[in-house]
Structure formats: structure tokens, C-alpha cells
Design a protein around this motif. Structure first.
Motif, PDB file in Angstrom:
ATOM      1  N   PHE A  27       8.982  -0.910  -1.955  1.00 54.90           N
ATOM      2  CA  PHE A  27       9.298  -1.300  -0.593  1.00 54.90           C
ATOM      3  C   PHE A  27       9.750  -0.083   0.208  1.00 54.90           C
ATOM      4  CE2 PHE A  27       9.697  -5.275  -2.904  1.00 54.90           C
ATOM      5  CZ  PHE A  27       9.090  -6.176  -2.039  1.00 54.90           C
TER       6      PHE A  27
ATOM      7  N   GLU B  19       4.830  -6.952   3.755  1.00 55.55           N
ATOM      8  CA  GLU B  19       5.138  -5.839   2.855  1.00 55.55           C
ATOM      9  C   GLU B  19       5.270  -6.317   1.415  1.00 55.55           C
ATOM     10  OE1 GLU B  19       8.002  -1.920   2.845  1.00 55.55           O
ATOM     11  OE2 GLU B  19       8.879  -3.830   3.421  1.00 55.55           O
ATOM     12  N   ALA B  20       5.804  -7.520   1.231  1.00 56.83           N
ATOM     13  CA  ALA B  20       5.892  -8.069  -0.130  1.00 56.83           C
ATOM     14  C   ALA B  20       4.505  -8.261  -0.732  1.00 56.83           C
ATOM     15  CB  ALA B  20       6.653  -9.390  -0.104  1.00 56.83           C
ATOM     16  N   ASP B  21       3.543  -8.721   0.082  1.00 59.84           N
ATOM     17  CA  ASP B  21       2.163  -8.856  -0.397  1.00 59.84           C
ATOM     18  C   ASP B  21       1.568  -7.494  -0.748  1.00 59.84           C
ATOM     19  OD1 ASP B  21       2.298 -11.582  -0.051  1.00 59.84           O
ATOM     20  OD2 ASP B  21       1.386 -11.556   1.951  1.00 59.84           O
TER      21      ASP B  21
ATOM     22  N   GLN C 196       3.098  -6.395  -4.020  1.00 63.68           N
ATOM     23  CA  GLN C 196       2.553  -7.215  -5.100  1.00 63.68           C
ATOM     24  C   GLN C 196       1.145  -6.783  -5.461  1.00 63.68           C
ATOM     25  OE1 GLN C 196       4.366  -9.584  -6.732  1.00 63.68           O
ATOM     26  NE2 GLN C 196       2.664  -9.640  -8.177  1.00 63.68           N
TER      27      GLN C 196
END
Length: 473
Positions: free
Chosen positions: A26, A98-100, A103
Motif C-alpha cells: 500500500f 488500491e486494495a484490489d 491483491q
């Protein structure tokens, strides 16, 4: 198939190193810096995400400092970008995108299996295996690029939302000032109408005026009182809309607005290269382009995985009582027997063509909207200047002449009051024309830099949905 245990251990270690080196992390700002830069370049004010109470406290202090001074358009936009809760809620979409992305840079967790069998003679057979998503490892770079494009698109969308809020705030700011200016003028007009009605009653009592003229003045006074009440309500509506866009709570609603609208600029903007500028500056066009690029990358991934949809590889060993352990590896592959992936590929191609047409449509609309916005801007400028330089001075000159004629007993009180009505209409129209110019100027800047102007009622309503937590004013 059997391989040497040491050789396979090196293979597993290499895959682990590759996996760890490719893991995405992140960012420190969650992508907000780019959003702030895009917003500031187009509005003159940055946007800031609020993620904890300490940041919210600093924002509250800054907002109170800005509200302690007479509010101008730039500070109104600054407060809205800092304090509007609907905008802050929309900025959380960046965290999802951003999490996608992170991931996409990570493999699926390996699968472990264990089996134990024994027979009546006491022979125990044990099987162990660990499986890695090899297809996910091979497609990780392209999946990461796809999600990076979507993250970039989310940043553009967040900046577009912020710019739309800034545009709506400027429009509401000028509308609130115009409503206040009009209400103040109508209050003076109502006092004049009241004086005229009282004079008419007195002149009727002494026989110097007939009943119909007196009734006309009473009716004019009644209409002026009604218009004043409506203008006060319009002032309250415009003020509350500005308060909602600024994200202010009950204790913060004391706004020090100017008494009148800003003066017109000496010269209007030229059309120049506005259409070309819109093609490079408008965020809706950039969002559509990024969507097309992301769709193209997705199409490439669909074609790459058309036949090989599932591919897993892993280590496996087998032991049996009284026998040496057997070591080896296992590969799991989905065979395209019934589904050859043609439907997925055809769907991806159709979506890509759809995005291309959508991008072209947005570009065509953008050029048209810029031309339309400039026409509205130039017309509003000319009309407002016409009222400022021609209509209002002429109306004032006529009023002065009527007053001179009245003082010379060449005009009646009825003529004087009738001229006052016409002067009220001219001033009201001039105020509205000046307001329309500043709104048209705001819309022109939005059409060139921000994108299509849309109503921001949802953002405004979110700002008053619930009280902010732990705010003491």
C-alpha cells in the motif's frame, strides 16, 4: 514423476523469492496526492482526505479560521473540499481500488493436502502435497497492470468528484450573494411602497386623490410585501444550499457573505483554444481513455487464458510403511474439452468496442459543451454589462427627470411612484444578470477543465445526514 528432493527445494525457494519480490504494498498516501494535484490544477484549491480524528480536528480548526473572515469564492471552495462529508465518503473508493491493486500483486495461498491409508496387515500409506497457483504467478504482471489502470481511473474519478463539488460550491456562493443582495433591495423597495401607500391614503382623505389610484398604491405595497417575503425565503434557500456544500454543522452556520456580487471583469475571456484544452484537461475524457486501456489489457488477459484457465503446480511425496519415501511434483491443468473460451473472448471484444465508442462520444460531447458554455458565458457578460452601462443608468436618469418634474409640479405623485416600480424591476434584473454571468463563468471553467457539470445534490445531502463525531464548537 520423481525428482531429487534437494532440486525441488531449490525450485520452491525460487518461487517463494519471486513471490515475495512481486508482492505489492500500500502507498503512504493512498493515492491522494495525485487527486490533490489534479484538483488544485483545475480549481486552485487542493483536496484532502480525512482518515482519523486528529486530521479532522486540524480540518475543523482551519474551517473555523476561514469562517471567522468574510467569505470569498476561493475560501468557500477550500472549505467544501476539506469539510464536505459526502466528498470524504467518495474518496474512500480510492482505498478499495488500491486494495484490489495490492491483491493483484499477490498469489493465492498454496493448498496443502494430507492423506493417510492403512490396511488390515498394518501397512500405512501417507500422501502429502502442496500446490501453488502457477497460472496466477505467470499472469501476475498483466493482472497488476490492469488493476493499476483501474486505480489510476479511480484517482481521476475522485478528482472529478472534487471538481464537481468545487463547481457547485462556486455556483451556490454566487447565488447566495445575489439572493441576499436582491432581498436587501426588496426590503428598501417595500419601505418605499409602504410610504407611497400611506401618502395615497392621506391624499385620499383630503380629497386630492381618487379611490382607484389609492387602491393601486395599496396593491403595489401588498405586492412588494409579498415579493420581500419570497426574496427572504430565496435567500434562506440559497444560503442553506451553500451551507450543505460546505459541510457545515449547526454551530458553523454563521457565514459572513459580501453585500454584493463582484464587479464584472474589464474584458471577457476569448474562446482561444478552449476546445483543444478541454481534450487534454477534462477528466471525464481521461477516465474514458483509461477505461478503454484497461479493457484492452483485460482482453489480452482473456486471450492468454483462453485455453489455460487453471494451472497449478506443487510438491508431493508419498510414504509407505517399510518402504523409502517417494518424492515428486504434481501439475493440475484444466483441459478445454467443453469450454474453449470463445464466449469469454467475444464478450471482452464487445466490451472493448463499447468502451471505444463511449470514449468517442464523450469527446464529441465535450467539444460541444465547451462551445455551448462559452456562448452562455459571453451572452451573460454582454447582458450584464448592458444593464450596468445602459439600462440602469438610463433608468436612474429617467427617475431623476421625473423627480425634477414632480418638484416643478409638472408630474404627479402617481408618476413618481410608477417610475419607482420600473426602477425596481430594472435593478432586480441587473442583479440576476450579474449573478448569471458569474455562474456562467464557473460553468465555462468546469466545461474546459473538469468535465460535464452535474448536480451535486447527493454530496450536499450527505453533508447533513448525521452529525460529525466528537465535534465541539
Amino acid at each position: 514423476m520423481r525428482i531429487d528432493r534437494r532440486r525441488f527445494s531449490f525450485l520452491i525457494a525460487g518461487m517463494t523469492v519471486l513471490l515475495l519480490s512481486g508482492c505489492a504494498t500500500f502507498s503512504t498516501d493512498g493515492g491522494m496526492q495525485k487527486v490533490a494535484d489534479l484538483t488544485q490544477a483545475r480549481t486552485g484549491q487542493p483536496v484532502q482526505g480525512t482518515n482519523d480524528m486528529s486530521e479532522q480536528d486540524r480540518t475543523d480548526q482551519l474551517v473555523r479560521a476561514l469562517l471567522a473572515e468574510p467569505l470569498n469564492a476561493d475560501n468557500a471552495v477550500r472549505i467544501a473540499l476539506l469539510n464536505n462529508r459526502g466528498l470524504q465518503a467518495s474518496l474512500t473508493e480510492l482505498g478499495i481500488a488500491e486494495a484490489d491493486l495490492v491483491q493483484a500483486g499477490r498469489l493465492r495461498n498454496p493448498g496443502v493436502s494430507f492423506g493417510r491409508m492403512h490396511n488390515s496387515s498394518g501397512v500405512v500409506e501417507i500422501e502429502r502435497s502442496i500446490m501453488f497457483d502457477l497460472a496466477g504467478l505467470l499472469t501476475m504482471p498483466i493482472r497488476t497492470r490492469i488493476e493499476q489502470g483501474r486505480f489510476d481511473q479511480a484517482q481521476l474519478q475522485a478528482a472529478s468528484t472534487a471538481i464537481a463539488l468545487a463547481t457547485e460550491t462556486r455556483r451556490a456562493y454566487f447565488s447566495a450573494i445575489a439572493a441576499r443582495q436582491n432581498a436587501d433591495f426588496m426590503a428598501r423597495a417595500q419601505l418605499a411602497a409602504e410610504a407611497g401607500a400611506e401618502l395615497a391614503q392621506r391624499m385620499q382623505k383630503v380629497g386630492n386623490w381618487n379611490r382607484i389610484d389609492s387602491a393601486r398604491e395599496q396593491l403595489f405595497y401588498a405586492d412588494a410585501s409579498t415579493a420581500l417575503a419570497r426574496s427572504r425565503h430565496e435567500e434562506a434557500v440559497a444560503r442553506e444550499r451553500l451551507i450543505r456544500l460546505l459541510g457545515l454543522w449547526q454551530a458553523d452556520t454563521t457565514l459572513q457573505l459580501p453585500d454584493r456580487l463582484p464587479d464584472l471583469p474589464a474584458q471577457p475571456h476569448g474562446s482561444g483554444q478552449m476546445e483543444q484544452q478541454a481534450m487534454t484537461q477534462r477528466l471525464d475524457i481521461q477516465i474514458a481513455r483509461r477505461a478503454s486501456e484497461s479493457t484492452a489489457r483485460s482482453l489480452g488477459l482473456t486471450r492468454a487464458t483462453r485455453f489455460v484457465n487453471v494451472l497449478e503446480a506443487g510438491y508431493r511425496n508419498k510414504s509407505k510403511t517399510g518402504e523409502p519415501r517417494n518424492n515428486g511434483y504434481e501439475i493440475s491443468l484444466e483441459l478445454p474439452v467443453f469450454d474453449w473460451g470463445t464466449a469469454r473472448t467475444h464478450r471482452a471484444e464487445a466490451i472493448y468496442m463499447q468502451s471505444l465508442h463511449h470514449t468517442a462520444d464523450i469527446a464529441i460531447r465535450a467539444r460541444s459543451e465547451v462551445r455551448e458554455a462559452y456562448s452562455a458565458y459571453r451572452t451573460a457578460y454582454d447582458v450584464s454589462r448592458h444593464y450596468r452601462d445602459e439600462v440602469v443608468p438610463l433608468r436612474k436618469k429617467v427617475s431623476e427627470e421625473v423627480l425634477l418634474r414632480y418638484n416643478g409640479m409638472l408630474a404627479s405623485v402617481f408618476d413618481l411612484l410608477s417610475d419607482a416600480r420600473l426602477q425596481i424591476d430594472a435593478v432586480n434584473t441587473a442583479i440576476k444578470a450579474q449573478r448569471d454571468f458569474w455562474i456562467a463563468e464557473t460553468d465555462l471553467q468546469a466545461a474546459v477543465n473538469g468535465g460535464t457539470i452535474a448536480s451535486n445534490d447527493a454530496i450536499a445531502s450527505d453533508a447533513t445526514a448525521s452529525p460529525p463525531a466528537q465535534r465541539n464548537h
